[in-house]
Enzyme design. Structure first.
Site, mmCIF file in Angstrom:
data_model
loop_
_atom_site.group_PDB
_atom_site.id
_atom_site.type_symbol
_atom_site.label_atom_id
_atom_site.label_comp_id
_atom_site.label_asym_id
_atom_site.label_seq_id
_atom_site.Cartn_x
_atom_site.Cartn_y
_atom_site.Cartn_z
ATOM 1 N N SER A 196 0.866 -1.193 0.000
ATOM 2 C CA SER A 196 0.000 0.000 0.000
ATOM 3 C C SER A 196 0.888 1.224 0.000
ATOM 4 C CB SER A 196 -0.867 0.026 1.257
ATOM 5 O OG SER A 196 -1.514 1.285 1.368
ATOM 6 N N TYR A 205 -1.852 0.145 10.184
ATOM 7 C CA TYR A 205 -2.026 -0.500 8.873
ATOM 8 C C TYR A 205 -0.762 -0.226 8.046
ATOM 9 C CZ TYR A 205 -3.822 -1.069 4.060
ATOM 10 O OH TYR A 205 -4.001 -1.430 2.739
HETATM 11 P P1 NAD Z 1 -11.349 -6.006 0.020
HETATM 12 O O1 NAD Z 1 -11.769 -5.908 1.437
HETATM 13 O O2 NAD Z 1 -12.332 -5.812 -1.060
HETATM 14 O O3 NAD Z 1 -10.617 -7.390 -0.238
HETATM 15 C C1 NAD Z 1 -9.747 -7.994 0.685
HETATM 16 C C2 NAD Z 1 -9.694 -9.447 0.365
HETATM 17 O O4 NAD Z 1 -8.863 -10.107 1.332
HETATM 18 C C3 NAD Z 1 -11.085 -10.090 0.460
HETATM 19 O O5 NAD Z 1 -11.255 -11.007 -0.585
HETATM 20 C C4 NAD Z 1 -11.023 -10.805 1.800
HETATM 21 O O6 NAD Z 1 -11.890 -11.892 1.895
HETATM 22 C C5 NAD Z 1 -9.564 -11.229 1.829
HETATM 23 N N1 NAD Z 1 -9.121 -11.587 3.174
HETATM 24 C C6 NAD Z 1 -9.183 -10.835 4.304
HETATM 25 N N2 NAD Z 1 -8.709 -11.545 5.343
HETATM 26 C C7 NAD Z 1 -8.338 -12.759 4.857
HETATM 27 C C8 NAD Z 1 -7.755 -13.912 5.430
HETATM 28 N N3 NAD Z 1 -7.481 -13.979 6.745
HETATM 29 N N4 NAD Z 1 -7.498 -14.983 4.640
HETATM 30 C C9 NAD Z 1 -7.780 -14.937 3.305
HETATM 31 N N5 NAD Z 1 -8.323 -13.867 2.710
HETATM 32 C C10 NAD Z 1 -8.597 -12.799 3.475
HETATM 33 O O7 NAD Z 1 -10.153 -4.967 -0.120
HETATM 34 P P2 NAD Z 1 -9.206 -4.587 -1.350
HETATM 35 O O8 NAD Z 1 -9.198 -3.136 -1.389
HETATM 36 O O9 NAD Z 1 -9.534 -5.367 -2.549
HETATM 37 O O10 NAD Z 1 -7.805 -5.061 -0.755
HETATM 38 C C11 NAD Z 1 -6.913 -5.936 -1.434
HETATM 39 C C12 NAD Z 1 -5.498 -5.633 -1.002
HETATM 40 O O11 NAD Z 1 -5.147 -4.322 -1.452
HETATM 41 C C13 NAD Z 1 -5.297 -5.632 0.513
HETATM 42 O O12 NAD Z 1 -4.061 -6.207 0.837
HETATM 43 C C14 NAD Z 1 -5.290 -4.155 0.853
HETATM 44 O O13 NAD Z 1 -4.595 -3.887 2.041
HETATM 45 C C15 NAD Z 1 -4.600 -3.600 -0.371
HETATM 46 N N6 NAD Z 1 -4.825 -2.165 -0.607
HETATM 47 C C16 NAD Z 1 -6.085 -1.678 -0.787
HETATM 48 C C17 NAD Z 1 -6.259 -0.318 -1.004
HETATM 49 C C18 NAD Z 1 -7.625 0.308 -1.214
HETATM 50 O O14 NAD Z 1 -7.707 1.538 -1.183
HETATM 51 N N7 NAD Z 1 -8.672 -0.452 -1.430
HETATM 52 C C19 NAD Z 1 -5.156 0.529 -1.032
HETATM 53 C C20 NAD Z 1 -3.889 -0.001 -0.852
HETATM 54 C C21 NAD Z 1 -3.737 -1.352 -0.645
#
Ligand code: NAD
Length: 259
Positions: free
Chosen positions: A144, A158
């Site tokens: 991130s 985070y």
């Molecule tokens: P999201 O909540 O839509 O998806 C997160 C995914 O991780 C889901 O499919 C969830 O079921 C899975 N997950 C959570 N805990 C888990 C576990 N213990 N075991 C297996 N799967 C698990 O969020 P997203 O935005 O799609 O996030 C995806 C990645 O991108 C994450 O690592 C997040 O930190 C990162 N990220 C997101 C953003 C944003 O703004 N959305 C920004 C930077 C980084």
């Protein structure tokens, strides 16, 4: 015409947290280019089943909580027995809990640490033996831009969990390069998913979008497909390792631009 993504065809790709948000779009993109996609889920079984149905052949779903080493071990074994040995790993599963620094919440911090950092570590450890034997592999960690210093109150812990993912990326690239294994990270900015807009009303979403647009050079809101496209590129970028690529529309609120 040369198809630069041709080498993805037939490869086994494991996407953790691959049924929702950014992970879902990554699963779709790899499938689109002919990969066999192992979609990991933990609690989102319905979404996982829906995605499998949408993709059809060459997409299977696997349940595991990535923060539990035994579950990850069992999942990777299952993938090897059904789809084949993993060639490309996308460590995407993650959670984000925001709370003020001075209201440090141990339980929430531990969850972020265990899923974001240890989940990345455990899954990597399980796919490594085959990648080493195969003299090649690709690991893509979804970190991130929080992990390199964007300024958002309440997200300090985070950010710490994602900074650890970034350092793991660099150290693994150093350790694994001699086996032909490339390790890179994507550091997304704000992306519209359940993590950022889940449970919000349409009016609230519009407000958040305006706020986020104003924080980017491009005045654009982040979408999962922007991240997915780059994940594809990382899978074929033969001479690239140890890098952290920020995809954030040119965020304007960095405490530091160092990576
Ligand atoms: P999201 O909540 O839509 O998806 C997160 C995914 O991780 C889901 O499919 C969830 O079921 C899975 N997950 C959570 N805990 C888990 C576990 N213990 N075991 C297996 N799967 C698990 O969020 P997203 O935005 O799609 O996030 C995806 C990645 O991108 C994450 O690592 C997040 O930190 C990162 N990220 C997101 C953003 C944003 O703004 N959305 C920004 C930077 C980084």
């Amino acid at each position: 015409m040369v198809d630069i993504f041709d080498s993805i065809r037939g490869k086994v790709v494991l996407v953790t947290g691959g049924s929702r948000g950014i992970g879902k779009e990554i699963s779709r993109h790899f499938h689109m280019y002919g990969a066999k996609v192992a979609i990991n889920y933990n609690s989102s079984k319905e979404e996982a089943l829906k995605l499998k149905q949408e993709l059809g052949n060459n997409a299977e779903i696997y349940k595991a909580d990535v923060s539990k080493r035994e579950e990850v071990r069992r999942m990777v074994k299952e993938i090897e027995e059904t789809l084949g040995k993993v060639n490309i790993l996308v460590n995407n599963a993650g959670v984000m809990y925001a709370f003020p620094f001075e209201q440090y919440d141990e339980e929430k911090f531990n969850k972020m640490w265990d899923i974001n950092f240890k989940g990345t570590l455990y899954t990597t450890l399980e796919v490594l033996p085959h990648m080493k034997e195969n003299k090649g592999g690709v690991i893509i960690n979804i970190a991130s831009n929080a992990g390199i210093g964007t300024a958002f109150e309440g997200t300090t812990f985070y950010a710490i969990s994602k900074a650890a993912v970034i350092m793991l990326t660099k150290r693994l690239a150093f350790e694994l390069g001699k086996y032909g294994i490339r390790v890179n990270a994507i550091a997304p900015g704000w992306v519209e998913t359940d993590m950022t807009i889940g449970g919000k009303s349409p009016e609230e979403i519009v407000k958040i979008e305006e706020f986020m647009k104003a924080r980017t050079s491009l005045r654009m809101v982040g979408k999962p497909e922007y991240i997915a496209k780059f994940a594809l590129f990382l899978a074929v970028a033969d001479y690239l390792t140890g890098q952290v690529i920020v995809i954030d529309g040119g965020r304007l609120d960095n405490l530091t631009h160092s990576v």
